[in-house]
Design a protein around this motif. Structure first.
Motif, mmCIF file in Angstrom:
data_model
loop_
_atom_site.group_PDB
_atom_site.id
_atom_site.type_symbol
_atom_site.label_atom_id
_atom_site.label_comp_id
_atom_site.label_asym_id
_atom_site.label_seq_id
_atom_site.Cartn_x
_atom_site.Cartn_y
_atom_site.Cartn_z
ATOM 1 N N VAL A 130 -3.006 -6.057 -6.891
ATOM 2 C CA VAL A 130 -3.823 -6.816 -7.824
ATOM 3 C C VAL A 130 -3.553 -8.304 -7.651
ATOM 4 N N ASN B 191 14.589 -14.398 -18.012
ATOM 5 C CA ASN B 191 13.549 -15.144 -18.707
ATOM 6 C C ASN B 191 13.710 -15.072 -20.206
ATOM 7 N N ASN C 39 -4.680 -15.885 -13.373
ATOM 8 C CA ASN C 39 -3.860 -17.075 -13.507
ATOM 9 C C ASN C 39 -2.628 -16.932 -12.644
ATOM 10 N N ILE D 55 4.457 -26.053 -7.457
ATOM 11 C CA ILE D 55 3.493 -26.134 -6.375
ATOM 12 C C ILE D 55 2.080 -26.016 -6.912
ATOM 13 N N ALA E 66 8.458 -29.721 -2.221
ATOM 14 C CA ALA E 66 7.325 -28.864 -1.898
ATOM 15 C C ALA E 66 6.005 -29.477 -2.312
ATOM 16 N N MET F 24 -0.058 -15.221 -4.235
ATOM 17 C CA MET F 24 -0.436 -13.959 -4.870
ATOM 18 C C MET F 24 -1.142 -13.055 -3.863
ATOM 19 N N HIS G 16 6.051 -23.435 -10.863
ATOM 20 C CA HIS G 16 5.471 -24.625 -11.476
ATOM 21 C C HIS G 16 5.575 -25.853 -10.598
ATOM 22 N N HIS H 90 13.154 -9.553 -13.829
ATOM 23 C CA HIS H 90 12.342 -10.611 -14.427
ATOM 24 C C HIS H 90 12.557 -10.769 -15.922
ATOM 25 N N ALA I 170 2.099 -8.377 -14.733
ATOM 26 C CA ALA I 170 1.781 -8.440 -13.309
ATOM 27 C C ALA I 170 2.817 -7.678 -12.495
ATOM 28 N N PHE J 101 -4.160 -11.624 -9.832
ATOM 29 C CA PHE J 101 -4.540 -11.943 -11.204
ATOM 30 C C PHE J 101 -5.228 -13.288 -11.298
ATOM 31 N N GLU K 274 2.397 -12.497 -19.139
ATOM 32 C CA GLU K 274 1.536 -12.068 -18.043
ATOM 33 C C GLU K 274 2.316 -11.679 -16.806
ATOM 34 N N TYR K 275 3.396 -12.415 -16.525
ATOM 35 C CA TYR K 275 4.076 -12.098 -15.269
ATOM 36 C C TYR K 275 4.810 -10.772 -15.342
ATOM 37 N N SER L 43 0.758 -18.092 -14.300
ATOM 38 C CA SER L 43 1.405 -17.326 -15.362
ATOM 39 C C SER L 43 1.674 -15.888 -14.936
ATOM 40 N N SER L 44 1.142 -15.464 -13.796
ATOM 41 C CA SER L 44 1.472 -14.113 -13.338
ATOM 42 C C SER L 44 2.672 -14.105 -12.409
ATOM 43 N N LEU L 45 3.245 -15.276 -12.194
ATOM 44 C CA LEU L 45 4.459 -15.322 -11.377
ATOM 45 C C LEU L 45 5.630 -15.646 -12.287
ATOM 46 N N ASP L 46 6.743 -15.001 -12.014
ATOM 47 C CA ASP L 46 7.941 -15.248 -12.808
ATOM 48 C C ASP L 46 8.362 -16.708 -12.662
ATOM 49 N N PRO L 47 8.462 -17.435 -13.779
ATOM 50 C CA PRO L 47 8.718 -18.878 -13.670
ATOM 51 C C PRO L 47 10.094 -19.261 -13.144
#
Lengths: 343, 331
Positions: free
Chosen positions: B93, A258, B97, B160, A341, B169, B158, A254, A239, B95, A235-236, B100-104
């Motif tokens: 956009v 990953n 989730n 926060i 955080a 987002m 992950h 990215h 996105a 999203f 998904e990311y 999961s739409s952010l690079d981990p």
């Protein structure tokens, strides 16, 4: 971090202990009298037998025998080889270094081949190039290592004469033993014609390392491809595309990292398969490594050499696996716990 | 001014039994400064519309449309590069989730800085850029209501909470100063307090910056409090579209009525302990779509004519597609 290290180190110590126990019990599992197996002296007089038994602490309890054995292991007294009569500790460390050198180069080759091709194939998923790379990897994976090595010898050394048949370096050069890695040894030494010796050693390396690397690079390719496909469908990444980044930006910023993180442990684990393959290839190329040494030892029923060689190989594999796992766990950002955080 | 104009958007997905129309002649018009809600059950194709608009399209999809324009420019005809440029500067956009739409493995700060366009920074030499970017990023975070921006910018997704992620987002969506924000179910799975915060934030952004929002959701309560236009979607077909209050007062399509009635808070006349109304059956799977009006098998008013796809009819701003609309026949 301290907890991860402690856990891994305790695991390492425990497994090494069990390993040492197994190798200790090997002497009793070989057919025949353990003392004869260990010393190689047959039909000795009663006096010498008693002397030897005392030397190996054979008359004491099993526990003190084991203690004696472990003490000997740590003090570097691994016994003598039957065939050469030399102390095993030195012999094994020499041949182990040769094996590790061979596998390390093979690992590097397979990374250099497998990773870029895997990325390419993953990015062109379900396209012609993906399918052709995949089928090539299936072929490469299915070829038995020993057969590939033999064919390589037949073709490149016998027919074409590009590379030497066997061995580690031409007999013309006498390289003093230092680190055990031939290329480094050559660079460190002050033999005349250093460049030629280096070239010669490289030429000796090509065939064995490439024939080992065939299998591993196909594995690397497949693992990388799978991971890239998975990451690029996540998904990311979608996105990131939706944010208007170009495919190149998405992939570089990215995608690569990953895709690599989940497969690094898997890739590092390939070192063990590599070592196994290296042991087979060594016998074909008469590479003076541990695999060759072990097989010779088995032929000659050189029990102390078998025992010490097995212990050395398994200890190496174990240490390598556990250490790499530890390092990966420490540095993997995805497993980092919340620190500052949580407010 | 009309920002996004979509007419008869059809999207087909390749499957084992041929091409399936996941979207069937969708119409959607978004004007400037509008909050437009896109409503439908899960599986009605809401997220696919979003993906079709921003061009995050799979190879196995086929898109056709009579018209799909962004401020007069045809989105379908332009090259991928041009389209990406428009999306990068004008459309953002959010999203569903956020995690999961952010690079981990990239810190949130870096991900936020990545979407800040160079044109939004003050003019300066390139060595000032990093500093400006950082300043701009923290301003954005303050604007969406994140106070401890320093700590959050250093953390990974992950580490926060979910609502902070969603605020990030939104900050990322605002970073390029877009004309349109597409919010794809932004409050999904959130606590009610976080949810209301996010919704307030979106409404404020709409009012302060004259920004259009396409709000995709099935949360009618949230939609009715903020949206002024609504498009109802069923199974990849636009069922009814119009002003929010008009639709609420006089829904013409049976599905819209059923949808509105399914939310008890919309019904003032609901006596205590009465059964809640709902439409019988479930939304069909993509492999077994009915022909004609896709609501057919579930529709209480379905008749023989419903096996043909109804035409889009229009009363002023209010459009609907039904052969036998409510209210109309009573006149």
């Amino acid at each position: 971090m301290l907890r991860i290290m402690l856990r891994h180190i305790s695991l390492l110590i425990l497994t090494l202990f069990i390993l040492s126990f197994f190798s200790f019990s090997l002497a009793y599992l070989f057919p025949g009298d353990p003392l004869v197996n260990l010393t190689g002296i047959r039909d000795s007089s009663e006096q010498t037998y008693a002397l030897l038994a005392q030397q190996y602490a054979m008359n004491d309890s099993l526990f003190s025998q084991y203690w004696h054995y472990v003490n000997n292991l740590f003090s570097g007294n691994w016994g003598l080889s039957f065939s050469s009569g030399l102390p095993l500790a030195e012999e094994i460390s020499r041949s182990l270094a040769a094996s590790v050198e061979l596998s390390a180069y093979a690992l590097i080759i397979s990374f250099v081949i497998g990773l870029p091709l895997g990325f390419l194939s993953g990015l062109r998923h379900h396209k012609f190039i993906d399918y052709s790379l995949l089928s090539a990897s299936v072929i490469g994976y299915s070829i038995p290592v020993f057969w590939a090595a033999l064919i390589a010898i037949l073709l490149f050394s016998v027919q074409l004469g590009w590379f030497p048949l066997s061995g580690r370096i031409s007999l013309l050069y006498d390289i003093p033993y230092d680190t055990g890695f031939i290329l480094i040894d050559i660079l460190l030494s002050d033999v005349p014609d250093k460049e030629f010796a280096f070239q010669d050693a490289l030429r000796h390396l090509v065939l064995p390392s490439v024939s080992i690397a065939i299998v591993t690079s196909t594995i690397v390719l497949r693992i990388t491809r799978r991971s890239v496909v998975e990451v690029m469908n996540s998904e990311y990444i979608q996105a990131a595309y939706a944010r208007g980044l170009s495919p190149r930006q998405v992939f570089v910023r990215h995608g690569i990292k990953n895709a690599l993180i989940p497969i690094l442990p898997l890739l590092v684990m390939q070192f063990t398969t590599l070592l196994t393959n290296a042991m087979i290839v060594e016998t074909i190329f008469s590479w003076p490594g541990i695999g060759n040494g072990l097989i010779q030892a088995i032929y000659q029923r050189d029990f102390p050499a078998i025992r010490a060689g097995m212990l050395a190989v398994s200890a190496l594999v174990l240490t390598f696996t556990i250490t790499s796992d530890m390092v990966i766990q420490i540095f993997d950002p995805a497993r980092r716990r919340p620190e500052d955080a949580t407010s | 001014m009309i920002l996004l104009d979509i007419k008869n958007l059809t999207l087909e997905i390749e499957s084992q039994s041929g091409w399936i129309k996941a979207l069937d002649k969708i119409n959607l018009v978004i004007t400037e400064g509008q909050i437009h809600a896109l409503v439908g059950e899960s599986g009605s194709g809401k997220s696919i519309i979003v993906k079709a608009i921003v061009g995050a399209i799979s190879d196995r999809w086929r898109i056709t449309a009579d018209r799909m324009t962004w401020r007069g420019q045809d989105l379908l005809k332009m090259s991928v590069r041009e389209r990406r440029k428009i999306i990068r500067s004008d459309i953002s956009v959010i999203f569903q989730n956020p995690k999961s739409s952010l690079d981990p493995i990239v810190t949130l700060g870096n991900q936020l800085k990545e979407v800040i366009l160079a044109t939004n920074l003050e003019k300066g030499m390139f060595w000032n850029r990093a500093k400006q970017r950082k300043k701009y990023a923290s301003e954005l975070l303050h604007r969406v209501g994140i106070k401890h921006h320093e700590a959050y910018m250093r953390s990974l997704p992950h580490q926060i909470p979910n609502d902070i992620c969603q605020k990030f987002m939104i900050a990322m969506a605002l970073a390029s100063q877009p004309k349109l924000i597409i919010a794809d179910d932004p409050t999904r799975g959130m606590e009610i307090t976080d949810k209301s915060q996010i919704l307030k934030l979106l409404t404020r952004v709409n009012q302060v910056r004259k920004l259009s929002i396409l709000f995709v959701s099935h949360d009618l309560l949230a939609i009715s409090s903020m949206a002024d236009h609504m498009t109802v979607l069923y199974c990849g077909q636009t069922v009814e579209s119009g002003r929010m209050n008009q639709l609420r007062r006089r829904a013409l399509h049976p599905y819209t009525k059923a949808l509105l009635e399914s939310a008890p808070s919309f019904r003032t006349d609901l006596p205590p302990k009465s059964p809640l109304s709902s439409l019988g059956g479930t939304i069909p799977t993509f492999q077994h779509l009915p022909i004609g009006c896709r609501l057919g098998p579930r529709c209480p008013r379905a008749r023989r004519e419903c096996v043909k796809v109804p035409e889009v009819r229009r009363i002023h701003e209010h459009t609907y597609s039904c052969h036998f609309p409510l209210h109309r026949d009573q006149k």
